[in-house]
Design an enzyme around this catalytic site. Structure first.
Site, PDB file in Angstrom:
ATOM      1  N   HIS A 152      54.505  21.276   9.345  1.00 52.49           N
ATOM      2  CA  HIS A 152      54.168  21.496  10.765  1.00 52.49           C
ATOM      3  C   HIS A 152      55.412  21.894  11.564  1.00 52.49           C
ATOM      4  CE1 HIS A 152      49.963  20.531  11.337  1.00 52.49           C
ATOM      5  NE2 HIS A 152      50.064  19.379  10.689  1.00 52.49           N
ATOM      6  N   CYS A 194      43.745  17.629   8.450  1.00 49.26           N
ATOM      7  CA  CYS A 194      44.764  17.737   9.484  1.00 49.26           C
ATOM      8  C   CYS A 194      44.094  17.560  10.839  1.00 49.26           C
ATOM      9  CB  CYS A 194      45.435  19.109   9.406  1.00 49.26           C
ATOM     10  SG  CYS A 194      46.713  19.370  10.647  1.00 49.26           S
ATOM     11  N   LEU A 195      44.682  16.732  11.702  1.00 48.99           N
ATOM     12  CA  LEU A 195      44.101  16.517  13.030  1.00 48.99           C
ATOM     13  C   LEU A 195      44.072  17.808  13.834  1.00 48.99           C
ATOM     14  CD1 LEU A 195      45.657  13.052  13.922  1.00 48.99           C
ATOM     15  CD2 LEU A 195      43.255  13.555  13.450  1.00 48.99           C
ATOM     16  N   GLY A 253      49.466  10.878   9.627  1.00 48.11           N
ATOM     17  CA  GLY A 253      50.702  11.581   9.948  1.00 48.11           C
ATOM     18  C   GLY A 253      50.490  12.497  11.133  1.00 48.11           C
ATOM     19  N   HIS A 265      53.474  17.617   4.257  1.00 43.86           N
ATOM     20  CA  HIS A 265      52.492  18.152   5.203  1.00 43.86           C
ATOM     21  C   HIS A 265      53.078  18.170   6.629  1.00 43.86           C
ATOM     22  CE1 HIS A 265      48.169  18.475   6.743  1.00 43.86           C
ATOM     23  NE2 HIS A 265      48.853  18.150   7.823  1.00 43.86           N
ATOM     24  N   GLU A 266      53.722  17.074   7.031  1.00 44.01           N
ATOM     25  CA  GLU A 266      54.260  16.985   8.399  1.00 44.01           C
ATOM     26  C   GLU A 266      55.492  17.859   8.584  1.00 44.01           C
ATOM     27  OE1 GLU A 266      52.248  15.873  10.388  1.00 44.01           O
ATOM     28  OE2 GLU A 266      51.006  14.769   8.963  1.00 44.01           O
ATOM     29  N   GLN A 285      52.030  18.986  17.192  1.00 44.27           N
ATOM     30  CA  GLN A 285      50.594  18.713  17.289  1.00 44.27           C
ATOM     31  C   GLN A 285      50.211  18.097  18.640  1.00 44.27           C
ATOM     32  OE1 GLN A 285      50.430  16.777  13.133  1.00 44.27           O
ATOM     33  NE2 GLN A 285      48.414  17.686  13.398  1.00 44.27           N
TER      34      GLN A 285
END
Ligand code: QAP
Ligand code: CO
Length: 180
Positions: A139, A93-94, A46, A135-136, A51
């Site tokens: 963000h 998480c990236l 994701g 989660h996304e 990001q």
């Protein structure tokens, strides 16, 4: 198409509240494609637009990590409108590379969003897909998974990611100088 640079902690942009996408134009379509390519290139499941440094409410999710065809989802202006149950998942998480932790979230959610053609949808998701949406969408609200941990633990996680990134940069430099 292009892989874009991923914004990582402690970059302040990860704390911004993203704005709604007002018009689906070529810029948005290119952004969505680049986000998918960026996600797949780092084996993510994701990614949110912030990001890659763009504060717009746009997310991509593929819980198969590109292993199954047609499993990429692009969600514009996603909102959770219903939730139920609880599930605990090991998250990463990236934007917080090198750090993982168990987070409790809703097991089922209903998400309303628009697709890239401007069509409205409501999708019911369960398990890992429901976790990825939460989660996304976090963000887009300036929230990170580490925020669910107590302050001392969160501080340790952020410190660990900074050290991980420093080592990664050193290794990158070493690999580059080898090429020359
Ligand atoms: C969010 O996260 C997520 O630290 C997506 O070194 C996580 O794709 C949704 C990744 C768990 C549901 C469950 C993280 C890759 C990828 C790292 C990711 C790393 C390399 C994270
Ligand atoms: Co993330």
């Amino acid at each position: 198409m292009a892989v874009r640079k991923v914004v990582t902690v402690p970059d302040y942009r990860l704390r911004l509240r993203s704005k709604p996408v007002r018009e689906i134009n070529d810029e948005i379509k290119t952004l969505a494609r680049d986000m998918a390519e960026t996600m797949y290139s780092s084996n993510g499941i994701g990614l949110a637009a912030i990001q890659v440094g763009v504060p717009l409410r746009l997310i991509v999710v593929d819980v198969s990590a590109g292993e199954e065809p047609d499993s990429l989802m692009t969600l514009i202006n996603p909102v959770i409108v219903e939730n139920s149950g609880k599930i605990t998942t090991e998250e990463g998480c990236l934007s917080v590379p090198g750090v993982y932790g168990e987070v409790e979230r809703f097991d089922k959610v209903v998400v309303e969003f628009m697709d890239l053609e401007g069509k409205h949808h409501a999708i019911e998701a369960e398990g890992l897909l429901a976790v990825a949406f939460q989660h996304e969408i976090d963000h887009t609200l300036g929230k990170l998974f580490v925020d669910y941990f107590p302050p001392k633990q969160k501080a340790k996680m952020l410190q660990k990611s900074k050290e991980f990134q420093r080592k990664q940069r050193l290794e990158q430099k070493r690999a580059e100088s080898k090429k020359r």
